[in-house]
Write a protein that holds these residues in place. Structure first.
Motif, short mmCIF file in Angstrom:
data_model
loop_
_atom_site.label_atom_id
_atom_site.label_comp_id
_atom_site.label_asym_id
_atom_site.label_seq_id
_atom_site.Cartn_x
_atom_site.Cartn_y
_atom_site.Cartn_z
N GLY A 146 10.13 10.02 -2.66
CA GLY A 146 9.52 11.05 -3.48
C GLY A 146 8.12 11.39 -3.00
N THR A 147 7.81 12.67 -2.98
CA THR A 147 6.48 13.10 -2.54
C THR A 147 5.39 12.64 -3.51
OG1 THR A 147 6.83 15.23 -3.59
CG2 THR A 147 7.28 15.10 -1.23
N ALA A 148 5.76 12.39 -4.78
CA ALA A 148 4.77 11.91 -5.75
C ALA A 148 4.24 10.53 -5.35
CB ALA A 148 5.38 11.87 -7.14
N ALA A 149 5.12 9.65 -4.91
CA ALA A 149 4.72 8.30 -4.54
C ALA A 149 4.22 8.22 -3.10
CB ALA A 149 5.88 7.33 -4.72
N TRP A 150 4.69 9.10 -2.23
CA TRP A 150 4.36 9.05 -0.81
C TRP A 150 3.90 10.44 -0.33
CZ3 TRP A 150 4.65 4.11 0.77
CH2 TRP A 150 5.52 3.26 0.10
N PRO A 151 2.77 10.94 -0.85
CA PRO A 151 2.35 12.31 -0.53
C PRO A 151 2.05 12.55 0.94
CG PRO A 151 0.60 11.14 -1.67
CD PRO A 151 1.82 10.26 -1.71
N ASP A 152 1.67 11.52 1.66
CA ASP A 152 1.31 11.67 3.07
C ASP A 152 2.35 11.07 4.01
OD1 ASP A 152 -1.12 12.93 2.39
OD2 ASP A 152 -2.03 10.96 2.00
N GLU A 170 14.42 8.41 10.13
CA GLU A 170 14.10 9.72 9.58
C GLU A 170 13.63 9.55 8.14
OE1 GLU A 170 16.38 13.88 8.39
OE2 GLU A 170 17.55 12.21 9.19
N VAL A 171 12.57 10.25 7.78
CA VAL A 171 12.04 10.22 6.42
C VAL A 171 12.29 11.58 5.79
CG1 VAL A 171 9.99 9.95 4.97
CG2 VAL A 171 10.27 8.53 7.03
N VAL A 172 13.05 11.59 4.69
CA VAL A 172 13.34 12.81 3.95
C VAL A 172 12.49 12.79 2.69
CG1 VAL A 172 15.12 14.13 2.74
CG2 VAL A 172 15.70 12.84 4.82
N LEU A 173 11.71 13.85 2.49
CA LEU A 173 10.86 13.95 1.31
C LEU A 173 11.55 14.78 0.24
CD1 LEU A 173 7.50 14.68 3.14
CD2 LEU A 173 8.30 12.49 2.26
N THR A 174 11.40 14.36 -1.01
CA THR A 174 12.02 15.09 -2.12
C THR A 174 11.03 15.22 -3.26
OG1 THR A 174 13.84 15.17 -3.69
CG2 THR A 174 13.07 13.00 -3.07
N ASP A 175 11.15 16.31 -4.00
CA ASP A 175 10.34 16.52 -5.20
C ASP A 175 11.12 16.19 -6.46
OD1 ASP A 175 8.06 17.40 -3.83
OD2 ASP A 175 8.82 19.44 -3.72
N SER A 176 12.31 15.64 -6.30
CA SER A 176 13.16 15.31 -7.43
C SER A 176 12.48 14.29 -8.34
CB SER A 176 14.48 14.73 -6.92
OG SER A 176 15.18 14.11 -7.97
N CYS A 207 0.85 -1.19 0.00
CA CYS A 207 0.00 0.00 0.00
C CYS A 207 0.89 1.24 0.00
CB CYS A 207 -0.95 0.01 1.20
SG CYS A 207 -0.15 0.29 2.79
N ASP A 208 0.28 2.43 -0.04
CA ASP A 208 1.06 3.66 -0.08
C ASP A 208 1.17 4.35 1.28
OD1 ASP A 208 -1.49 4.63 0.16
OD2 ASP A 208 -1.41 5.90 -1.61
N ALA A 209 0.98 3.60 2.35
CA ALA A 209 1.15 4.14 3.70
C ALA A 209 2.56 3.79 4.18
CB ALA A 209 0.10 3.56 4.65
#
Length: 148
Positions: free
Chosen positions: A50-56, A69-75, A23-25
């Motif tokens: 990536g925020t596209a795959a894991w927006p929440d 630690e979870v680092v979000l990227t828009d790359s 799932c995407d959680a």
């Protein structure tokens, strides 16, 4: 059916394997991923997604007794990948196969991403899987052509 496949030995390509979460959680899936990794690779301290795959995605996830630690990227390059960082023990770049992907396609992506000679980055592999071209011909010609 396996949900994680890692490159045996040293990877020669942009990916070190692939992961097919259910799932995407991320807070549910990351502990499963970490539990599937060989303890010899060290303790996972950080992941980049990536925020596209894991927006929440949360900023931290508890897994096996420690905080990751979870680092979000828009790359764009990281849109369909997860980077697993184990501090001084190294880091692994994994293709993230969308949970909704059919098993036949996911199996092919798991195998291709874990191939030490795979030259394709995550976005190209997924685009290839989603293309309307004949699957067998497309995979062969893209792999022979190399990265773009």
């Amino acid at each position: 059916m396996p949900r994680l496949r890692l490159t045996p030995g040293v990877s020669q390509g942009p990916l070190d394997g692939a992961w097919w979460p259910r799932c995407d959680a991320l807070e549910l899936e990351l502990p499963v991923l970490v539990g599937s990794l060989d303890p010899g690779i060290g303790t996972v301290t950080r992941v980049t997604v990536g925020t596209a795959a894991w927006p929440d995605a949360p900023w931290e996830v508890m897994a096996h007794g420690h905080v990751i630690e979870v680092v979000l990227t828009d790359s764009v390059a990281e849109a369909h990948a997860v980077t697993v960082d184990c501090g001084t023990m190294g880091r692994w770049e994994l293709l993230v196969i969308p949970p909704s992907e059919p098993a036949r396609v996911a199996t092919r992506l798991l195998t291709t991403a874990a191939d030490p000679a795979n030259p394709l980055p995550a976005p190209r592999l997924l685009a290839l899987a989603e293309s309307s071209l004949d699957e067998q011909d497309a995979w062969g010609s893209e792999a022979e052509a190399g990265p773009r």
